[in-house]
Design a protein around this motif. Structure first.
Motif, PDB file in Angstrom:
ATOM      1  N   PRO A   1       0.816  -1.229   0.000  1.00 47.34           N
ATOM      2  CA  PRO A   1       0.000   0.000   0.000  1.00 47.34           C
ATOM      3  C   PRO A   1       0.846   1.275   0.000  1.00 47.34           C
ATOM      4  CG  PRO A   1      -0.138  -1.106   2.124  1.00 47.34           C
ATOM      5  CD  PRO A   1       0.555  -2.038   1.193  1.00 47.34           C
ATOM      6  N   GLN A   2       2.005   1.236   0.655  1.00 48.19           N
ATOM      7  CA  GLN A   2       2.876   2.408   0.682  1.00 48.19           C
ATOM      8  C   GLN A   2       3.481   2.665  -0.704  1.00 48.19           C
ATOM      9  OE1 GLN A   2       2.915  -0.105   2.881  1.00 48.19           O
ATOM     10  NE2 GLN A   2       2.371   0.841   4.837  1.00 48.19           N
ATOM     11  N   ILE A   3       3.818   1.587  -1.415  1.00 49.44           N
ATOM     12  CA  ILE A   3       4.307   1.740  -2.793  1.00 49.44           C
ATOM     13  C   ILE A   3       3.187   2.286  -3.668  1.00 49.44           C
ATOM     14  CG2 ILE A   3       5.140   0.501  -4.832  1.00 49.44           C
ATOM     15  CD1 ILE A   3       6.431  -1.535  -2.872  1.00 49.44           C
ATOM     16  N   GLU A   4       1.991   1.755  -3.467  1.00 51.19           N
ATOM     17  CA  GLU A   4       0.839   2.183  -4.261  1.00 51.19           C
ATOM     18  C   GLU A   4       0.602   3.687  -4.104  1.00 51.19           C
ATOM     19  OE1 GLU A   4      -1.528   1.037  -7.163  1.00 51.19           O
ATOM     20  OE2 GLU A   4      -0.537  -0.501  -5.946  1.00 51.19           O
ATOM     21  N   GLN A   5       0.759   4.176  -2.875  1.00 46.39           N
ATOM     22  CA  GLN A   5       0.545   5.599  -2.620  1.00 46.39           C
ATOM     23  C   GLN A   5       1.590   6.446  -3.343  1.00 46.39           C
ATOM     24  OE1 GLN A   5      -2.022   7.156  -0.846  1.00 46.39           O
ATOM     25  NE2 GLN A   5      -1.096   8.924  -1.842  1.00 46.39           N
ATOM     26  N   ARG A   6       2.840   5.999  -3.319  1.00 44.52           N
ATOM     27  CA  ARG A   6       3.899   6.758  -3.983  1.00 44.52           C
ATOM     28  C   ARG A   6       3.746   6.731  -5.502  1.00 44.52           C
ATOM     29  NH1 ARG A   6       5.540   5.605   0.890  1.00 44.52           N
ATOM     30  NH2 ARG A   6       7.185   6.822   1.934  1.00 44.52           N
ATOM     31  N   VAL A   7       3.309   5.595  -6.035  1.00 44.33           N
ATOM     32  CA  VAL A   7       3.053   5.523  -7.478  1.00 44.33           C
ATOM     33  C   VAL A   7       1.945   6.501  -7.858  1.00 44.33           C
ATOM     34  CG1 VAL A   7       2.154   4.036  -9.308  1.00 44.33           C
ATOM     35  CG2 VAL A   7       3.874   3.158  -7.721  1.00 44.33           C
ATOM     36  N   HIS A   8       0.922   6.559  -7.031  1.00 39.03           N
ATOM     37  CA  HIS A   8      -0.187   7.497  -7.271  1.00 39.03           C
ATOM     38  C   HIS A   8       0.297   8.939  -7.194  1.00 39.03           C
ATOM     39  CE1 HIS A   8      -3.670   9.979  -6.017  1.00 39.03           C
ATOM     40  NE2 HIS A   8      -4.334   9.232  -6.895  1.00 39.03           N
ATOM     41  N   ASP A   9       1.181   9.218  -6.225  1.00 37.56           N
ATOM     42  CA  ASP A   9       1.667  10.589  -6.023  1.00 37.56           C
ATOM     43  C   ASP A   9       2.471  11.108  -7.215  1.00 37.56           C
ATOM     44  OD1 ASP A   9       0.450  10.629  -3.567  1.00 37.56           O
ATOM     45  OD2 ASP A   9       2.273  10.213  -2.418  1.00 37.56           O
ATOM     46  N   VAL A  10       3.167  10.201  -7.927  1.00 40.34           N
ATOM     47  CA  VAL A  10       3.954  10.656  -9.080  1.00 40.34           C
ATOM     48  C   VAL A  10       3.107  10.681 -10.348  1.00 40.34           C
ATOM     49  CG1 VAL A  10       6.132   9.871  -8.096  1.00 40.34           C
ATOM     50  CG2 VAL A  10       4.839   8.338  -9.598  1.00 40.34           C
ATOM     51  N   GLY A  11       1.833  10.316 -10.228  1.00 38.43           N
ATOM     52  CA  GLY A  11       0.909  10.472 -11.339  1.00 38.43           C
ATOM     53  C   GLY A  11       0.896   9.366 -12.358  1.00 38.43           C
ATOM     54  N   ILE A  12       1.312   8.164 -11.964  1.00 37.80           N
ATOM     55  CA  ILE A  12       1.235   7.045 -12.897  1.00 37.80           C
ATOM     56  C   ILE A  12       0.316   5.974 -12.306  1.00 37.80           C
ATOM     57  CG2 ILE A  12       3.504   7.469 -13.890  1.00 37.80           C
ATOM     58  CD1 ILE A  12       4.614   5.248 -12.174  1.00 37.80           C
ATOM     59  N   GLU A  13      -0.057   5.023 -13.125  1.00 31.90           N
ATOM     60  CA  GLU A  13      -0.979   3.974 -12.693  1.00 31.90           C
ATOM     61  C   GLU A  13      -0.237   2.655 -12.568  1.00 31.90           C
ATOM     62  OE1 GLU A  13      -5.139   1.835 -14.180  1.00 31.90           O
ATOM     63  OE2 GLU A  13      -4.471   3.741 -15.058  1.00 31.90           O
ATOM     64  N   SER A  14      -0.456   1.958 -11.467  1.00 29.85           N
ATOM     65  CA  SER A  14       0.189   0.656 -11.254  1.00 29.85           C
ATOM     66  C   SER A  14      -0.338  -0.369 -12.252  1.00 29.85           C
ATOM     67  CB  SER A  14      -0.069   0.158  -9.833  1.00 29.85           C
ATOM     68  OG  SER A  14       0.528   1.002  -8.879  1.00 29.85           O
ATOM     69  N   ARG A  15       0.556  -1.238 -12.693  1.00 30.16           N
ATOM     70  CA  ARG A  15       0.172  -2.319 -13.582  1.00 30.16           C
ATOM     71  C   ARG A  15       0.600  -3.642 -12.953  1.00 30.16           C
ATOM     72  NH1 ARG A  15       3.390  -1.532 -18.590  1.00 30.16           N
ATOM     73  NH2 ARG A  15       4.880  -0.636 -17.090  1.00 30.16           N
ATOM     74  N   TYR A  16      -0.285  -4.635 -13.061  1.00 31.44           N
ATOM     75  CA  TYR A  16      -0.017  -5.941 -12.453  1.00 31.44           C
ATOM     76  C   TYR A  16      -0.220  -7.049 -13.473  1.00 31.44           C
ATOM     77  CZ  TYR A  16      -0.171  -3.677  -7.874  1.00 31.44           C
ATOM     78  OH  TYR A  16       0.081  -2.877  -6.802  1.00 31.44           O
ATOM     79  N   HIS A  17       0.497  -8.140 -13.261  1.00 21.64           N
ATOM     80  CA  HIS A  17       0.280  -9.358 -14.034  1.00 21.64           C
ATOM     81  C   HIS A  17       0.432 -10.534 -13.074  1.00 21.64           C
ATOM     82  CE1 HIS A  17       0.068 -12.029 -17.466  1.00 21.64           C
ATOM     83  NE2 HIS A  17       1.162 -12.661 -17.032  1.00 21.64           N
ATOM     84  N   ASN A  18      -0.610 -11.359 -12.979  1.00 24.48           N
ATOM     85  CA  ASN A  18      -0.624 -12.471 -12.013  1.00 24.48           C
ATOM     86  C   ASN A  18      -0.365 -11.964 -10.595  1.00 24.48           C
ATOM     87  OD1 ASN A  18      -1.080 -14.243 -14.110  1.00 24.48           O
ATOM     88  ND2 ASN A  18       1.076 -14.859 -14.284  1.00 24.48           N
TER      89      ASN A  18
ATOM     90  N   ASP B   1       4.044 -14.812 -19.990  1.00 16.34           N
ATOM     91  CA  ASP B   1       2.868 -14.662 -20.861  1.00 16.34           C
ATOM     92  C   ASP B   1       3.007 -13.451 -21.784  1.00 16.34           C
ATOM     93  OD1 ASP B   1       1.704 -16.830 -19.515  1.00 16.34           O
ATOM     94  OD2 ASP B   1       0.792 -15.506 -18.020  1.00 16.34           O
ATOM     95  N   GLY B   2       4.237 -13.195 -22.208  1.00 12.40           N
ATOM     96  CA  GLY B   2       4.465 -12.065 -23.090  1.00 12.40           C
ATOM     97  C   GLY B   2       4.577 -10.729 -22.383  1.00 12.40           C
ATOM     98  N   VAL B   3       4.534 -10.721 -21.046  1.00 14.61           N
ATOM     99  CA  VAL B   3       4.604  -9.480 -20.264  1.00 14.61           C
ATOM    100  C   VAL B   3       5.946  -9.423 -19.554  1.00 14.61           C
ATOM    101  CG1 VAL B   3       3.591  -8.119 -18.400  1.00 14.61           C
ATOM    102  CG2 VAL B   3       2.111  -9.473 -19.910  1.00 14.61           C
ATOM    103  N   ASP B   4       6.700  -8.358 -19.807  1.00  8.74           N
ATOM    104  CA  ASP B   4       8.001  -8.164 -19.157  1.00  8.74           C
ATOM    105  C   ASP B   4       7.762  -7.493 -17.794  1.00  8.74           C
ATOM    106  OD1 ASP B   4      10.570  -7.725 -18.377  1.00  8.74           O
ATOM    107  OD2 ASP B   4      11.176  -6.607 -20.177  1.00  8.74           O
ATOM    108  N   LEU B   5       8.097  -8.205 -16.730  1.00 12.84           N
ATOM    109  CA  LEU B   5       7.885  -7.676 -15.382  1.00 12.84           C
ATOM    110  C   LEU B   5       9.018  -6.752 -14.933  1.00 12.84           C
ATOM    111  CD1 LEU B   5       6.427 -10.867 -13.657  1.00 12.84           C
ATOM    112  CD2 LEU B   5       5.208  -8.863 -14.450  1.00 12.84           C
ATOM    113  N   ARG B   6       9.979  -6.533 -15.789  1.00 11.24           N
ATOM    114  CA  ARG B   6      11.046  -5.555 -15.580  1.00 11.24           C
ATOM    115  C   ARG B   6      11.832  -5.815 -14.290  1.00 11.24           C
ATOM    116  NH1 ARG B   6      10.256  -0.818 -18.441  1.00 11.24           N
ATOM    117  NH2 ARG B   6      12.456  -0.431 -17.858  1.00 11.24           N
ATOM    118  N   HIS B   7      11.712  -4.896 -13.317  1.00 16.72           N
ATOM    119  CA  HIS B   7      12.515  -4.990 -12.092  1.00 16.72           C
ATOM    120  C   HIS B   7      11.823  -5.794 -10.981  1.00 16.72           C
ATOM    121  CE1 HIS B   7      15.334  -2.094 -13.721  1.00 16.72           C
ATOM    122  NE2 HIS B   7      14.334  -1.267 -13.993  1.00 16.72           N
ATOM    123  N   THR B   8      10.804  -6.550 -11.306  1.00 16.76           N
ATOM    124  CA  THR B   8      10.185  -7.452 -10.332  1.00 16.76           C
ATOM    125  C   THR B   8      10.945  -8.769 -10.365  1.00 16.76           C
ATOM    126  OG1 THR B   8       8.020  -6.445 -10.595  1.00 16.76           O
ATOM    127  CG2 THR B   8       8.078  -8.660  -9.677  1.00 16.76           C
ATOM    128  N   GLY B   9      11.318  -9.252  -9.198  1.00 18.51           N
ATOM    129  CA  GLY B   9      12.175 -10.437  -9.160  1.00 18.51           C
ATOM    130  C   GLY B   9      11.727 -11.503  -8.190  1.00 18.51           C
TER     131      GLY B   9
END
Length: 436
Positions: A65-82, A141-149
């Protein structure tokens, strides 16, 4: 009963658990939702108490939730896969910012020492570091999760050194690669792999619910990992529950004991660890030895265990006919079809008491707490039947029963029906234990 008497009784009854947990290693995971909850200060107090009782602690915190708040504060939308965040460069800064801020906040709470507070005199030393090596999940599934490990390795040796120095270790949901990259991990992944690497005695997972719930929403107080797998199959809604999936992963990695407790309930952790009934769910590995109620077909196996001890005078002699008539009172531990341990419970409902008798283990299978586990099973059964105490009569195993919490009593303290059957020639000593 006066309040102070209740407190004294509880404190005395917690002593066996205090002794059992001292020097053991616990990995405790709480998500960002728990940190944001009003009860989190109490959770910190309970963690401080465990530390003061000699438990070695690794704390793993989440930050969604704390990450979600910071993502919202910088004006972008979180994206999830699985249910995993797609962590791009901007979101990675939000992740590291949230994780660093939360870690500092938790360290501050663990550093408190205000007089007249539960933290007074705690003097907890907290350490963090790059103990977790991670790898990228990559493209799914064709989605690059980038820096998620995912966790690649946990430096158990370095962690153990910190624990041996009486430090509390705190891990954030971050991992590092040998090439200097930072990866966003789930707290569950870090906690499970840390517990496995350390061969921790317990993995404790804080959840919003009281623990693992069945299909009717009722708390499951104790089960095996295979039962959690079954619940996942029956309840599709649970498939998205990362905590429940962490329990499944813990079982696959061989973690012996996992607890699920509520972060919303004050004192849930202490109640779970220091009381008979607990407050959440205890999940254990499947035993290839199974407890069951004895049947008429088990009489031969019982006699094979009992007769040598009867010959030595350790147990009162029982005929085959008597065993057959009383077979429903017996619990047995079976290994590959062979009875390796047994014990019996004879209730005296009018006195709200019960006799535990014929506690015996096959000589080839002694020394692995089988008798202790059987005794605990019968005590729990007696308690569930509404009995307030259990007693034993013994000639040669008094010390063992005393180690299990029984205290010597007089023959006159036994139920009248039992006193009439007392064998004065054997001169057995009586021991009793109050159930609570």
């Amino acid at each position: 009963m006066p309040e102070h008497t209740n407190y004294v009784k509880w404190f005395r009854n917690s002593a066996p658990y205090i002794n059992a947990h001292r020097g053991k290693t616990f990995v405790i995971m709480f998500g960002g939702e728990a940190v944001a909850h009003a009860n989190f200060a109490n959770i910190v107090h309970d963690i401080a108490l465990l530390n003061s009782l000699g438990v070695k602690l690794v704390l793993v915190h989440g930050a969604r939730p704390q990450i979600e708040q910071r993502v919202h504060d910088v004006g972008i939308e979180s994206r999830y896969h699985n249910d995993l965040r797609i962590t791009d460069d901007i979101e990675l800064r939000c992740v590291t910012d949230a994780a660093g801020s939360l870690r500092a906040q938790i360290e501050a709470l663990l550093s408190m020492g205000v007089a007249n507070s539960p933290m007074h005199g705690a003097a907890i030393r907290v350490c963090s570091g790059n103990y977790v090596t991670a790898k990228p999940i990559g493209v799914v599934d064709g989605v690059d999760l980038r820096h998620t490990g995912l966790v690649r390795k946990v430096d158990a040796h370095a962690l153990q050194q910190q624990l041996n120095n009486q430090n509390v270790v705190m891990l954030s949901p971050l991992g590092y690669s040998p090439t200097g990259e930072i990866f966003n991990l789930t707290a569950e992944d870090v906690a499970v792999h840390t517990a496995a690497a350390l061969k921790a005695d317990k993995l404790i997972l804080y959840t919003a619910d009281d623990g693992l719930l069945d299909s009717d929403g009722k708390l499951i107080r104790q089960c095996e990992y295979r039962d959690v797998d079954a619940e996942l199959e029956q309840q599709s809604a649970l498939h998205s529950d990362s905590i429940v999936q962490a329990v499944v992963d813990a079982g696959d990695l061989g973690i012996n004991r996992c607890h699920m407790v509520s972060f919303q309930q004050d004192g849930a952790l202490l109640q779970e660890l220091f009381s008979r009934d607990g407050a959440g769910t205890l999940i254990t590995q499947e035993h290839y030895e199974q407890f069951m109620t004895a049947s008429i077909d088990d009489v031969g196996g019982l006699l094979a265990i009992i007769e040598p001890l009867e010959a030595k005078g350790v147990l009162l002699k029982r005929s085959r006919e008597l065993l057959e008539n009383e077979i429903d009172h017996f619990k047995i531990l079976v290994r590959d079809g062979m009875v390796v341990a047994c014990a019996a419970l004879y209730p005296y409902p009018e006195q709200r008491s019960g006799e535990i008798a014929c506690v015996a283990t096959h000589p080839d299978y002694r020394g692995a707490d089988r008798a202790e586990r059987l005794l605990e099973l019968l005590e729990r059964e007696a308690y569930n039947k509404g009995l307030q105490s259990v007693f034993v009569l013994t000639t040669q195993t008094a010390h063992w029963f005393q180690e299990q919490g029984y205290v010597e009593c007089q023959i006159d303290d036994l139920p009248p029906a039992k006193k009439q059957l007392y064998n004065f020639q054997r001169k057995s000593k009586a021991f009793i234990k109050t159930l609570n």
